[in-house]
Each structure stands twice: as structure tokens, then as C-alpha cells.
Design an enzyme around this catalytic site. Structure first.
Site, PDB file in Angstrom:
ATOM      1  CE  LYS A 146      45.201  27.582  45.320  1.00 37.12           C
ATOM      2  NZ  LYS A 146      44.694  28.862  44.765  1.00 37.12           N
ATOM      3  CB  SER A 158      45.248  31.344  47.421  1.00 34.32           C
ATOM      4  OG  SER A 158      44.526  31.073  46.226  1.00 34.32           O
ATOM      5  CB  SER A 169      44.658  32.886  43.638  1.00 34.80           C
ATOM      6  OG  SER A 169      44.040  33.446  44.772  1.00 34.80           O
TER       7      SER A 169
END
Length: 474
Positions: free
Chosen positions: A81, A156, A180
Site C-alpha cells: 500500500k 483505505s 482499512s
């Protein structure tokens, strides 16, 4: 080259590489080709570092041919990420002002995966600084759901979950500050864990002692999650919560998973006053029957809690301290939603923050009470399946046609509590709704019982028999 290497779980791929049935170059080439084919449609990578990955793969292949000692993930591609630092590869935090940021060193979790032999292929999409449960930002646009172009992938860590769900990397490093990792895992039908605080050292946390954010694995299988934890976990001087942790063999624990005999589960479909969709509840009730068929016992527990205001007070205060100068300097380059979240925290006083931390302590005791006499808690990860693409965190949402208010409070009331308390929680796919959107089941365990939680998840994964389900990939 063996067919469809991009579909292979990391455990199977690593085994084939060690046995010289597949080479690291073959695996990396196949996955990079699949990324190139699917990226225009799914938009789940910000950066693809193909040249570096192929160079790593050639070095990994040489090591195999020399007969070197190999790490458990030798030659297996992984993504990270884009808010987790990667040495020599841009880490943009999903934000235009950070687009040229290139860290000088890896985050501890990334360095450990590399040490286990894994090969970095790219950085996955995230909203600015991981700031919401959707994955879109001015830097890259929007990332749709792996199963439906009309729905959000969650967030996220949406890019991480989509990449794994679509076979664009068998392993993904994600993060979780309020759900997330687990939200996009549930939206995209993959495994997303938020381990006990400190199990994986967090080398980028600014508030070490009040930290509620985690660097986490996202994978398609529970075994692959265990392999990632084996590589990422363990004490490190950067993280006080990691100190004194005894080594745990998570992969071996999963191998020893057979049934749930004698295991006590407490269940709750939604906190008091929250609504859950009929199809999510149906899948959840079916999951409870699977637990009982495997020998586990199930009993309900009551939950009267509204965590979102507590979470927001703590989280947004931290964000304002971190990002207010950035908003002041680069506001025009940041989304209105991000700016609004940062600005909202100006209404919180130091007294509000400290009272929220007191409430966080009380919440810990509440969860301890739920687990008293039980091995696990179980609940739907989300109260409904993926929301329509383009939904904003400040919008309203619907559940079975009924309008709901705050999205955080109503869509994922069950993810935020365990960030605040530190308990481990994992989301695994347990079915689909009528639109073929995945449904997630969340399992929560006592502190430091991550291995036992993964054992339970592995038993249910086998019982659900969903690993052969793949999204359509034109």
C-alpha cells in the site's frame, strides 16, 4: 510456464519455487503480465516497478539454482500500500504533494518480507493518507471493486484488496486504522487481518504509545496470511508494543487446524440501534451454522456502543496534528473531503481528546467482558455489501432502501472498536449477495491469540468452500 500462475496462492507458489517446478522469473513475469492486462480496468496500482521486480526475480532464480538457503516466501511477488515506505520506490500516500517522495529505507514489515525472499512488484492505491473507507484521490482517480465496476472497493487499503482479489499479487501489505484492511477485504472477498497491537512492528507510527494503526497482510487464503505474519511479526526496537513478544509459528498453527470442537463463539449481528441488510444477515446466520457443524458452540452477546464519535475524536485530532500544515500549504492539491476531515478536528480540545482516551480504556474492558468465557467473537464485517462507486465518506447510505446517516457509524461499526482496543480481528469471505458482491465475516480473539484466530478462520474457509470463486476478468 505452468498455466495461470497468477491464480496460485503464495504458499503453493513458494513450494513450487523451492522444488524448482516454477522459477521466480516465471512467477514474476506471469503476474506482471496479468497486472498490465488488468490495471487499465481496475486501477489498483499507483506504481508498478516491473524492471526492479524482474531484476529481483533473476537474483532469486540464481539463488535457487545455487542451492542457497531460501526464505519461506522466496520468489513470491507482493505489493505494498502506497502509505508504507519502500526503499527506492515512490511512496506517495495517495496525495499529489507527495508524488515525488522516495524513501531511503523500507518499513520494517517490507524489509522483513524482502528478507523472506518476496519480490516487490508495486505500490497499491489508497485515498490520501489512508483517510477514508473508499479508495479514490486526485492523484490517481478511483479504484473500483474487483467484482463490480459499479461499486466501491472499500478502503483505505482498497488497491491492496483489489490486487489480491484479481490475482495481481498473491500477497499485499495493507494498513488498518479503523477497518482499512478489513473493509476492503470484505468488499472484495479476500482475507484481511488486523493483528494484535505490536505483533507486527509499526515503524512509521508517530504516537507510539497511543497508536491505533496497524501494518497488515491481505491475501486470498488464511494460510497465505499466516505466512505473511510469520515474515512480518516479531520484536523491533522501533515499536514499544512489539517488545517481549514470543515467536509464534502462524503457518504451523493453520496447518494444525481441523475443526472447531470445544470452541465457544459469541455472536452479534449489529450493535444496538444499528441496522444490517437482510442478505448480509442471511449469510451471517449461515456462517453460524457452519461454526456449529464444525463442533463450535454459538451464543449471542449484547453490544450497546457507538464507537464512531470516540474513534473520530482520537483519529481526527491525530490527523490535524499531522496534516494541518500540509493542508495550509497545499490545500488546492488535496481533495475537499480530506481537507474537511482535517478541519473538523479544530473543534476538539485537549480535554476532549483525553476524555476519549479514557473512553478507549473503558472500551477495552468492555471487549474483555465480551470475551470472558469465550474463545472468539463473530459478527458481519460490514452491515451491507459494497456501496456504489463514487460514494463519499460524508454522504448518506442505504440499507435495504432505508436511509442511514454517518457511513462510518452505520457501514462498519464492528471494525473501529478493535483498532481502539488492540484485539486481533480478521475478515474472511463467507458468501455473496444477489448482485454477486462478497460478504465478509469478522472473527475477533483475545489479545495475542492471533494464531488461534487464524486456525478458526482456516476451518471456516474450508467449510465455506469459496476459494475457487474469482471475479470476472475480461
Amino acid at each position: 510456464m505452468p498455466p495461470e500462475l497468477w491464480k496460485w496462492p503464495a504458499a503453493e507458489l513458494a513450494r513450487a519455487i523451492r522444488c524448482r517446478r516454477v522459477s521466480p522469473v516465471e512467477a514474476t513475469t506471469a503476474i506482471l503480465a496479468h497486472v498490465a492486462a488488468q490495471q487499465p480496468r481496475l486501477n489498483c496500482f499507483i506504481t508498478v516497478c516491473a524492471e526492479q521486480a524482474l531484476a529481483q526475480a533473476r537474483a532469486a532464480e540464481d539463488a535457487v539454482m545455487r542451492g542457497d538457503a531460501l526464505g519461506a516466501l522466496h520468489g513470491v511477488p507482493f505489493s505494498v500500500k502506497d502509505i508504507v515506505n519502500t526503499r527506492g520506490v515512490a511512496t506517495t500516500f495517495g496525495a499529489v504533494p507527495m508524488r515525488d517522495n522516495v524513501p531511503a529505507e523500507d518499513a520494517v514489515s517490507v524489509a522483513r518480507l524482502r528478507r523472506a525472499g518476496a519480490i516487490l512488484i508495486g505500490k497499491t492505491t489508497t485515498p490520501e493518507f489512508g483517510s477514508k473507507g473508499f479508495t479514490d484521490a486526485p492523484l490517481f482517480g478511483a479504484t473500483p471493486n474487483a467484482w463490480s465496476p459499479r461499486h466501491t472497493c472499500g478502503g483505505s487499503s482498497g488497491g491492496a484488496a483489489v490486487a489480491v482479489a484479481a490475482g495481481m499479487a498473491p500477497l499485499a501489505v495493507a494498513t488498518d486504522g479503523g477497518g482499512s484492511t478489513r473493509i476492503p477485504a470484505a468488499c472484495n472477498g479476500v482475507v484481511g487481518i488486523k493483528q494484535t497491537i505490536g505483533v507486527v512492528p509499526h515503524s512509521q507510527a508517530l504516537d507510539l504509545f497511543g497508536n491505533q494503526t496497524y501494518v497488515t497482510p491481505t491475501t486470498r487464503t488464511v494460510m497465505d496470511t499466516a505466512l505473511m505474519l510469520d515474515a512480518m511479526a516479531g520484536p523491533h526496537p522501533c515499536d514499544p508494543w512489539s517488545q517481549g513478544r514470543a515467536a509464534v509459528d502462524y503457518a504451523q498453527a493453520v496447518r494444525e487446524a481441523h475443526d472447531l470442537r470445544g470452541k465457544r463463539f459469541r455472536c452479534n449481528v449489529a450493535p444496538h440501534g444499528r441496522r444490517v441488510s437482510a442478505q448480509v444477515e442471511q449469510a451471517f446466520r449461515q456462517a453460524l451454522r457452519h461454526i456449529e457443524s464444525l463442533g463450535g458452540s454459538v451464543e449471542p452477546f449484547e453490544a450497546q456502543l457507538d464507537i464512531e464519535p470516540l474513534w473520530r475524536t482520537v483519529n481526527h485530532t491525530v490527523w490535524r496534528a499531522r496534516f494541518a500544515p500540509l493542508v495550509q500549504q497545499h490545500g488546492d492539491a488535496l481533495s475537499a473531503t480530506f481537507r474537511r476531515q482535517i478541519e473538523s478536528a479544530q473543534d476538539y480540545s485537549a480535554l476532549d481528546y483525553q476524555n476519549a482516551m479514557f473512553a478507549r480504556s473503558r472500551l477495552f474492558h468492555t471487549v474483555q467482558g465480551w470475551l470472558d468465557g469465550a474463545d472468539f467473537l463473530v459478527m458481519p464485517t460490514l452491515t451491507r455489501t459494497a456501496l456504489p462507486l463514487g460514494t463519499d465518506i460524508f454522504d448518506r447510505m442505504e440499507i435495504d432502501g432505508a436511509g442511514m446517516g454517518d457511513i462510518r457509524a452505520n457501514w462498519y461499526p464492528w471494525t473501529m472498536p478493535f483498532n481502539m482496543t488492540g484485539h486481533p480481528a480478521v475478515s474472511i469471505p463467507c458468501g455473496f449477495d444477489s448482485e454477486r458482491l462478497p460478504v465478509g465475516l469478522q472473527i475477533v480473539a483475545p489479545m495475542f491469540c492471533d494464531a488461534q484466530m487464524l486456525q478458526a478462520a482456516a476451518c471456516l474457509e474450508t467449510s465455506f468452500n469459496l476459494l475457487q470463486a474469482w471475479p470476472d476478468m475480461p
